[in-house]
Motif scaffolding. Structure first.
Motif, PDB file in Angstrom:
ATOM      1  N   ARG A 134      63.996  50.038  97.422  1.00  0.00           N
ATOM      2  CA  ARG A 134      63.762  49.866  98.857  1.00  0.00           C
ATOM      3  C   ARG A 134      62.361  49.301  99.069  1.00  0.00           C
ATOM      4  O   ARG A 134      61.470  49.487  98.244  1.00  0.00           O
ATOM      5  N   GLY A 162      61.784  45.274 106.103  1.00  0.00           N
ATOM      6  CA  GLY A 162      62.242  46.402 105.306  1.00  0.00           C
ATOM      7  C   GLY A 162      63.739  46.359 105.091  1.00  0.00           C
ATOM      8  O   GLY A 162      64.493  46.000 106.000  1.00  0.00           O
ATOM      9  N   SER A 176      59.401  48.511 102.319  1.00  0.00           N
ATOM     10  CA  SER A 176      58.995  48.637 103.720  1.00  0.00           C
ATOM     11  C   SER A 176      58.590  47.274 104.253  1.00  0.00           C
ATOM     12  O   SER A 176      58.256  46.357 103.492  1.00  0.00           O
ATOM     13  N   HIS A 233      59.044  50.768  97.154  1.00  0.00           N
ATOM     14  CA  HIS A 233      59.390  52.144  96.825  1.00  0.00           C
ATOM     15  C   HIS A 233      60.280  52.170  95.591  1.00  0.00           C
ATOM     16  O   HIS A 233      61.483  52.449  95.653  1.00  0.00           O
ATOM     17  N   VAL A 239      66.985  43.752 100.610  1.00  0.00           N
ATOM     18  CA  VAL A 239      65.706  43.567  99.921  1.00  0.00           C
ATOM     19  C   VAL A 239      65.639  42.178  99.298  1.00  0.00           C
ATOM     20  O   VAL A 239      64.635  41.459  99.428  1.00  0.00           O
ATOM     21  N   THR A 245      67.286  48.399 103.693  1.00  0.00           N
ATOM     22  CA  THR A 245      67.910  49.684 103.384  1.00  0.00           C
ATOM     23  C   THR A 245      68.969  49.542 102.294  1.00  0.00           C
ATOM     24  O   THR A 245      69.500  50.529 101.825  1.00  0.00           O
ATOM     25  N   THR A 246      69.280  48.324 101.901  1.00  0.00           N
ATOM     26  CA  THR A 246      70.198  48.074 100.797  1.00  0.00           C
ATOM     27  C   THR A 246      69.583  47.035  99.883  1.00  0.00           C
ATOM     28  O   THR A 246      68.649  46.323 100.270  1.00  0.00           O
ATOM     29  N   ASP A 252      68.881  51.138  93.984  1.00  0.00           N
ATOM     30  CA  ASP A 252      68.189  52.046  94.895  1.00  0.00           C
ATOM     31  C   ASP A 252      66.803  51.553  95.301  1.00  0.00           C
ATOM     32  O   ASP A 252      66.043  52.290  95.923  1.00  0.00           O
TER      33      ASP A 252
END
Length: 349
Positions: free
Chosen positions: A253, A308, A255, A343, A315, A310-311, A251
């Protein structure tokens, strides 16, 4: 939600727990690798006590064998262990013994926190290493001063616990999380039928045994532990600075952020000069130190944009695009966290 995990792998059931045991004993039969009794007088005391209990009077005798060692014996008494069953024990030297290889543990009572004896250990030790050497060198593989005895202790006393009289089952989450606890509550009520489970906090779910109408609490647990629940995990990045290991959760994440890192090279050279006095003069040779120091900065790629993700795969791809080592990546992750672009919880060990 993620993949379902069995409830038995997510929670501990109230009352279903083990107990730690500990004892102080003597290992005999060592090949000259035992305690030096001058440095470990407690070894001589326990050896004298054991021999006297066997009818051997050693009062006033001077004997200092090198084939005995004082040890601490530890074990875990599993839940529902019955009298006569066997458990594993761990043996650890507490004196200056060099190795426990080939030694035999003499009968040692193991006590719990309440002071009562719950098991008795005895047997041949399987040491976890070996030591070899000569007069000028020695090599050690593993830890020869500790070992185990598989099934080396026999349970002599059972832990009193009336499991049949339970009216409620307490499920303690191994990782407290409100979302996971709520999912466990819903899964139990769905699979067993009725409002049987109730979440009390992030780490506890209570199940009503009477309302479940099962033959016994044991029958109820056998059904509960196989219910599958998708746990919720906090986004976390764990880094080990000593080994340079980085582990990221699914999880995590990040930016979009711009990162720049330059490599600095520090070079120090020592070139001392010997200054000689004139011939036939009373002077002495003097060593004059001469040090050259320089700092060179390797040209870098400048600012690199980490897009950024989202998975987790996105990353990782973004961070790998920086083309730095894992140790440099640890510094970058800490800086990205400080900038507020990471995050996830960053755990540094």
């Amino acid at each position: 939600m993620g993949q379902g995990i069995r409830l038995k792998d997510l929670v501990d059931f109230g009352g279903v727990r083990g107990n730690d045991l500990v004892g102080y004993g003597l290992v005999v039969g060592l090949d000259g690798t035992g305690d030096g009794l001058r440095n470990a007088p407690f070894t001589e005391e326990i050896m004298t006590s054991i021999l006297e209990r066997m009818g051997v009077n050693v009062t006033g005798e001077q004997f200092r064998p090198k084939n005995v060692a004082a040890v601490i014996v530890t074990a875990a008494l599993p839940p529902f262990a019955r009298t006569g069953s066997r458990i594993d024990v761990t043996i650890s030297a507490i004196g200056d013994a060099e190795s426990l290889l080939g030694g035999t543990l003499v009968m040692t009572p193991l006590t719990a926190a309440d002071g009562d004896v719950y098991a008795v250990a005895q047997g041949t030790i399987v040491a976890g290493g070996v030591t070899a050497g000569g007069d000028a060198a020695e090599v050690t593989e593993g830890v020869p001063t500790s070992g185990i005895i598989s099934s080396g202790a026999r349970v002599e006393r059972e832990v009193a616990f009336d499991f049949e009289s339970l009216t409620q089952l307490r499920l303690a989450l191994r990782e407290a999380d409100f979302t996971t606890a709520a999912r466990i509550e819903r899964a139990i009520n769905r699979d067993l039928g009725g409002e049987l489970a109730r979440m009390t906090d992030a780490g506890t779910v209570i199940v009503d045994v009477a309302r479940a109408r099962r033959a016994s609490p044991a029958h109820l647990i056998s059904e509960l532990e196989n219910i599958e629940v998708a746990p919720e995990r906090r986004a976390r990045v764990v880094v080990d600075q000593k080994s340079g290991t980085i582990v990221m959760g699914a999880d995590v994440r990040i930016s979009q952020v711009a990162v720049s890192q330059n490599n600095l090279t520090l070079q120090v050279e020592e070139a001392p000069i010997a200054v000689q006095p004139n011939p036939f003069s009373p002077g002495e040779t003097v060593i004059v130190p001469r040090t050259g120091a320089g700092l060179r900065e390797e040209p870098g790629p400048g600012l690199s944009i980490v897009r950024g993700g989202t998975t987790l795969s996105e990353v990782i791809a973004g961070l790998n695009a920086l083309g730095v080592s894992s140790r440099d990546m640890i510094d970058i992750l800490q800086t990205i966290k400080a900038a507020g672009a990471l995050h996830a919880e960053l755990v540094v060990r």
